[in-house]
Design a protein around this motif. Structure first.
Motif, short mmCIF file in Angstrom:
data_model
loop_
_atom_site.label_atom_id
_atom_site.label_comp_id
_atom_site.label_asym_id
_atom_site.label_seq_id
_atom_site.Cartn_x
_atom_site.Cartn_y
_atom_site.Cartn_z
N LYS A 41 0.81 -1.22 0.00
CA LYS A 41 0.00 0.00 0.00
C LYS A 41 0.84 1.27 0.00
O LYS A 41 0.50 2.23 -0.68
CB LYS A 41 -0.96 0.01 1.19
CG LYS A 41 -2.17 -0.84 0.95
CD LYS A 41 -3.30 -0.44 1.84
CE LYS A 41 -4.49 -1.30 1.46
NZ LYS A 41 -5.72 -0.81 1.98
N ASP A 43 3.53 1.78 -1.46
CA ASP A 43 4.12 1.98 -2.79
C ASP A 43 3.09 2.50 -3.79
O ASP A 43 3.44 2.93 -4.89
CB ASP A 43 4.71 0.68 -3.33
CG ASP A 43 5.92 0.22 -2.53
OD1 ASP A 43 6.66 1.08 -2.04
OD2 ASP A 43 6.11 -1.01 -2.40
N SER A 44 1.83 2.48 -3.41
CA SER A 44 0.76 2.88 -4.32
C SER A 44 0.85 4.33 -4.75
O SER A 44 0.47 4.68 -5.86
CB SER A 44 -0.61 2.62 -3.67
OG SER A 44 -0.78 1.26 -3.41
N GLU A 45 1.39 5.18 -3.88
CA GLU A 45 1.48 6.61 -4.19
C GLU A 45 2.39 6.86 -5.41
O GLU A 45 2.07 7.68 -6.27
CB GLU A 45 1.99 7.38 -2.98
CG GLU A 45 1.86 8.87 -3.13
CD GLU A 45 2.18 9.60 -1.85
OE1 GLU A 45 3.03 10.52 -1.91
OE2 GLU A 45 1.60 9.26 -0.80
N GLU A 46 3.52 6.16 -5.48
CA GLU A 46 4.42 6.35 -6.63
C GLU A 46 3.80 5.81 -7.91
O GLU A 46 3.94 6.41 -8.97
CB GLU A 46 5.78 5.71 -6.36
CG GLU A 46 6.60 6.53 -5.39
CD GLU A 46 8.03 6.06 -5.28
OE1 GLU A 46 8.28 4.85 -5.29
OE2 GLU A 46 8.90 6.95 -5.19
N ALA A 48 0.60 5.66 -8.50
CA ALA A 48 -0.44 6.64 -8.83
C ALA A 48 0.17 7.85 -9.52
O ALA A 48 -0.40 8.39 -10.48
CB ALA A 48 -1.19 7.05 -7.57
N SER A 49 1.34 8.28 -9.06
CA SER A 49 2.02 9.42 -9.67
C SER A 49 2.39 9.12 -11.13
O SER A 49 2.22 9.97 -12.01
CB SER A 49 3.27 9.76 -8.87
OG SER A 49 4.03 10.74 -9.53
N LYS A 52 -0.77 9.27 -13.19
CA LYS A 52 -1.22 10.66 -13.32
C LYS A 52 -0.40 11.41 -14.37
O LYS A 52 -0.95 12.05 -15.26
CB LYS A 52 -1.12 11.35 -11.96
CG LYS A 52 -1.47 12.81 -11.96
CD LYS A 52 -1.29 13.38 -10.55
CE LYS A 52 -1.33 14.86 -10.54
NZ LYS A 52 -0.04 15.51 -10.71
N ARG A 75 -7.16 2.90 -2.58
CA ARG A 75 -5.69 2.82 -2.67
C ARG A 75 -5.07 3.98 -3.43
O ARG A 75 -4.01 4.47 -3.08
CB ARG A 75 -5.29 1.55 -3.42
CG ARG A 75 -5.04 0.38 -2.55
CD ARG A 75 -4.56 -0.75 -3.44
NE ARG A 75 -3.14 -0.88 -3.32
CZ ARG A 75 -2.56 -1.90 -2.72
NH1 ARG A 75 -3.26 -2.85 -2.20
NH2 ARG A 75 -1.26 -1.96 -2.65
N TYR A 76 -5.69 4.39 -4.53
CA TYR A 76 -5.06 5.34 -5.45
C TYR A 76 -5.74 6.70 -5.50
O TYR A 76 -5.39 7.50 -6.34
CB TYR A 76 -5.03 4.74 -6.87
CG TYR A 76 -4.30 3.42 -6.89
CD1 TYR A 76 -2.91 3.38 -6.83
CD2 TYR A 76 -4.99 2.22 -6.91
CE1 TYR A 76 -2.24 2.18 -6.81
CE2 TYR A 76 -4.32 1.02 -6.90
CZ TYR A 76 -2.95 1.01 -6.86
OH TYR A 76 -2.29 -0.20 -6.83
N THR A 77 -6.67 6.97 -4.68
CA THR A 77 -7.46 8.20 -4.61
C THR A 77 -8.53 8.23 -5.70
O THR A 77 -8.42 7.56 -6.73
CB THR A 77 -6.63 9.51 -4.70
OG1 THR A 77 -6.19 9.71 -6.04
CG2 THR A 77 -5.46 9.51 -3.73
#
Length: 106
Positions: A41, A43-46, A48-49, A52, A75-77
């Motif tokens: 979880k 690592d999901s931000e990177e 998602a980036s 995007k 998880r990814y917004t």
């Protein structure tokens, strides 16, 4: 790359190498992310980036996942989930892993 592989690559590289890899993920003509949602979880931000930036730059991204819309949004917004859903083409079929397990049990 699988989502897990992307996360590992971005963690193990030096700062300069990480920036180089990110640029290649951002700019490649097509990026395939396999098994989205299987990475940890945090690592999901990177991931998602990457999704995007690719969407903002009109880059094609092919994503496979077994997670549902609710978990994806969590998880990814909501924003990233919306971006992914805009270009979704659903493909379904038999789960080959389950078929293989059934055949092995026989």
């Amino acid at each position: 790359f699988s989502a897990i592989d992307i996360a590992k690559i971005l963690k193990t590289e030096s700062y300069d190498q990480k920036q180089y890899k990110l640029k290649s993920f951002y700019n490649s003509r097509v990026l395939i992310i396999d098994d989205l949602g299987q990475e940890k979880k945090f690592d999901s931000e990177e991931i998602a980036s990457i999704i995007k930036v690719r969407e903002e730059n009109n880059r094609k991204t092919i994503i496979t996942t077994n997670i549902g819309p609710d978990e994806m949004e969590e998880r990814y917004t909501k924003r990233v989930h919306s971006r992914i859903q805009r270009g979704v083409f659903h493909v379904s079929g038999d789960d080959l892993r389950q078929q293989n397990q059934s055949n092995e049990a026989r």
